[in-house]
Scaffold this motif. Structure first.
Motif, PDB file in Angstrom:
ATOM      1  N   GLU A  75       0.095  -2.454  -9.688  1.00 53.41           N
ATOM      2  CA  GLU A  75       0.517  -2.120  -8.206  1.00 53.41           C
ATOM      3  C   GLU A  75       1.770  -2.311  -7.822  1.00 53.41           C
ATOM      4  OE1 GLU A  75      -0.531  -5.362  -4.332  1.00 53.41           O
ATOM      5  OE2 GLU A  75      -2.327  -4.731  -5.554  1.00 53.41           O
TER       6      GLU A  75
ATOM      7  N   THR B 127       4.953  -3.094  -0.410  1.00 58.35           N
ATOM      8  CA  THR B 127       5.305  -4.156   0.308  1.00 58.35           C
ATOM      9  C   THR B 127       4.232  -4.801   0.965  1.00 58.35           C
ATOM     10  OG1 THR B 127       5.932  -2.983   2.134  1.00 58.35           O
ATOM     11  CG2 THR B 127       7.687  -3.275   0.666  1.00 58.35           C
ATOM     12  N   GLY B 128       3.162  -3.897   1.295  1.00 55.05           N
ATOM     13  CA  GLY B 128       2.159  -4.367   1.926  1.00 55.05           C
ATOM     14  C   GLY B 128       2.138  -4.480   3.603  1.00 55.05           C
ATOM     15  N   LYS B 129       3.183  -4.127   3.965  1.00 55.19           N
ATOM     16  CA  LYS B 129       3.595  -3.866   5.595  1.00 55.19           C
ATOM     17  C   LYS B 129       2.352  -3.174   6.247  1.00 55.19           C
ATOM     18  CE  LYS B 129       8.498  -5.118   5.068  1.00 55.19           C
ATOM     19  NZ  LYS B 129       9.976  -4.544   5.098  1.00 55.19           N
TER      20      LYS B 129
ATOM     21  N   ASP C 122      -1.390  -0.984   6.050  1.00 52.05           N
ATOM     22  CA  ASP C 122      -2.609  -1.217   5.349  1.00 52.05           C
ATOM     23  C   ASP C 122      -2.977  -0.152   4.521  1.00 52.05           C
ATOM     24  OD1 ASP C 122      -3.011  -3.469   6.646  1.00 52.05           O
ATOM     25  OD2 ASP C 122      -3.928  -2.631   8.543  1.00 52.05           O
TER      26      ASP C 122
ATOM     27  N   VAL D 295      -3.442   2.575   1.598  1.00 48.97           N
ATOM     28  CA  VAL D 295      -3.361   2.144  -0.044  1.00 48.97           C
ATOM     29  C   VAL D 295      -3.453   3.382  -0.820  1.00 48.97           C
ATOM     30  CG1 VAL D 295      -4.564   1.014  -1.815  1.00 48.97           C
ATOM     31  CG2 VAL D 295      -4.299  -0.112   0.351  1.00 48.97           C
TER      32      VAL D 295
ATOM     33  N   GLY E 228       3.031   0.429   2.412  1.00 42.28           N
ATOM     34  CA  GLY E 228       1.638   0.313   2.020  1.00 42.28           C
ATOM     35  C   GLY E 228       1.713  -0.264   0.749  1.00 42.28           C
ATOM     36  N   LYS E 229       0.549   0.132  -0.017  1.00 41.93           N
ATOM     37  CA  LYS E 229       0.531  -0.248  -1.385  1.00 41.93           C
ATOM     38  C   LYS E 229       0.052   0.961  -2.256  1.00 41.93           C
ATOM     39  CE  LYS E 229      -0.913  -5.105  -1.101  1.00 41.93           C
ATOM     40  NZ  LYS E 229      -1.998  -6.095  -1.186  1.00 41.93           N
TER      41      LYS E 229
ATOM     42  N   LYS F 244      -1.749   1.488  -5.732  1.00 38.45           N
ATOM     43  CA  LYS F 244      -2.790   1.000  -6.805  1.00 38.45           C
ATOM     44  C   LYS F 244      -3.009   2.268  -8.104  1.00 38.45           C
ATOM     45  CE  LYS F 244      -4.829  -2.945  -5.332  1.00 38.45           C
ATOM     46  NZ  LYS F 244      -4.670  -4.148  -6.193  1.00 38.45           N
TER      47      LYS F 244
ATOM     48  N   ASN G 267     -10.842   0.304  -1.075  1.00 39.09           N
ATOM     49  CA  ASN G 267      -9.660   0.046  -0.122  1.00 39.09           C
ATOM     50  C   ASN G 267      -8.899   1.355  -0.204  1.00 39.09           C
ATOM     51  OD1 ASN G 267     -10.475  -2.439   0.852  1.00 39.09           O
ATOM     52  ND2 ASN G 267      -9.438  -3.438  -0.829  1.00 39.09           N
TER      53      ASN G 267
END
Length: 382
Positions: A58, A61-63, A65, A67, A130-131, A133, A157
């Motif tokens: 992964e 930053t996750g700022k 939502d 993915v 975001g992310k 994966k 997700n």
């Protein structure tokens, strides 16, 4: 990352014999590589076989939502007759622009490209808000046990999924499922001089084969994937020429579509068997082996069209196409947890050599694919 290092990574992966097994060595190699760049990852070994494992990585930053999902598999199909290969199947020999070896196309080139794409996003300080994966699986070529072991919450997700199988740079937006099954036929063994006193298990299979052709002859036609494809692929029964066999079995494969899906396929087969059992002396039994679902994203979906545009920008030598096919991927498992996520399959050359003697990819397409994945990810989060 230097070009020479990118090529060496692919060669290293091809040299590892992971014929539907030994994926743990691939996982450890890629995990060590990701660790060098500080990328979060986890090897998830199979509890029933320590030589096999998945790998989840992964970045982001996750700022946001959002993915984005990348996925690929570590295993390959078998090498049946290596003597017929131009170069040894696990040598990763480079000849001009071609890199030969089992898995070069399906799909260690796509897998390496996915990993390097993440590394270069980190190197270039282009980590998404975001992310992303990266889901790397074991056993896709037979049964997809790795895909089934992935935590469903990870898949739920994902807002989009890119499968890195070889496509020659084209974009697959739909593919059929794959439904593998076994029919066991139980009979009564007697000497062949008195066949009327027995029940020939092979004839039970013949009854099913004849009925199967009729059962699948008039099904709904999918507007994208076409007809449901169906085949009897293996028949085994009997051990002695002068004895009526009391057991036999066959294996069959069906390619379900959204118009006639896996649940409907199973019911059709089971109803066909029930009819034979009720109307004849035969005793047939159904056994499900693999149950992979079809996928279909609208061809005009923004994700599909952006991928096509990006790929075309890196391939001036060819016209990039969007298409559907009758293959199957780990996405067939993932859509069961997340049916709404758009899915595409996009990867390097040469899809025509997958599973074949002298399987190869091209260095140029492999390097292009790394850049294509990065651009698609950046566009997704833009």
């Amino acid at each position: 990352m230097e070009k020479t290092q990118k090529i060496k990574i692919l060669q290293d992966l091809v040299k590892i014999n992971s014929v539907n097994g030994n994926e743990r060595e691939i996982s450890e190699y890629l995990s060590n590589l990701l660790n060098q760049y500080g990328i979060k990852n986890e090897i998830i070994p199979f509890t029933d076989d320590p030589s096999r494992s998945n790998l989840i990585a992964e970045i982001g930053t996750g700022k946001s939502d959002k993915v984005f999902g990348l996925t690929g598999h570590q295993d390959t199909v078998a090498v049946v007759d290596e003597q017929k290969w131009k170069y040894p199947a696990f040598s990763a020999t480079i000849d001009g622009d071609k890199l030969y070896g089992r898995g070069a196309a399906d799909m260690k080139s796509g897998l390496a490209a996915e990993v390097i794409a993440l590394i270069e996003l980190v190197e270039n300080d282009q980590i998404p808000d975001g992310k992303v994966k990266l889901v790397i699986t074991a056993g896709e070529e037979f049964g997809a046990p790795g895909a089934y072991k992935v935590d469903p919450q990870i898949i739920k997700n994902l807002d989009a999924i890119l499968v890195g199988e070889a496509t020659n740079g084209n974009v697959t937006y739909a593919h059929s499922g794959s439904f593998n099954y076994r029919i066991n036929s139980h009979g009564k063994s007697v000497h062949s001089s008195t066949p009327d006193l027995g029940i020939d298990a092979i004839n039970g299979l013949v009854a099913y084969i004849n009925a199967e052709q009729q059962a699948f002859s008039d099904l709904p036609v999918d507007d994208v994937l076409g007809n449901v494809q169906h085949s009897i692929t293996v028949i085994e029964g009997g051990k002695q020429v002068n004895t009526i066999p009391d057991s036999a079995h066959l294996l069959g494969n069906v390619r379900p579509t959204p118009a006639f899906g896996n649940i409907q396929v199973r019911k059709l087969i089971e109803d066909t068997i029930a009819k034979i059992n009720s109307e004849t002396e035969f005793n047939l039994e159904f056994e499900l082996l693999h149950d992979f679902y079809p996928i279909r994203t609208a061809e005009d979906n923004e994700f599909v069209q952006d991928a096509k545009r990006v790929s075309q920008s890196f391939y001036p030598d060819r016209k990039i196409k969007t298409y559907a096919n009758n293959g199957a991927t780990d996405a067939s498992v993932f859509v069961q947890s997340n049916p709404d996520a758009p899915v595409i399959i996009l990867g390097p050359d040469n899809v025509g050599t997958s599973h074949q003697i002298d399987e190869y990819t091209t260095i140029s397409s492999y390097l292009n694919t790394i850049d294509i994945y990065q651009q698609i990810i950046k566009d997704f989060f833009a």
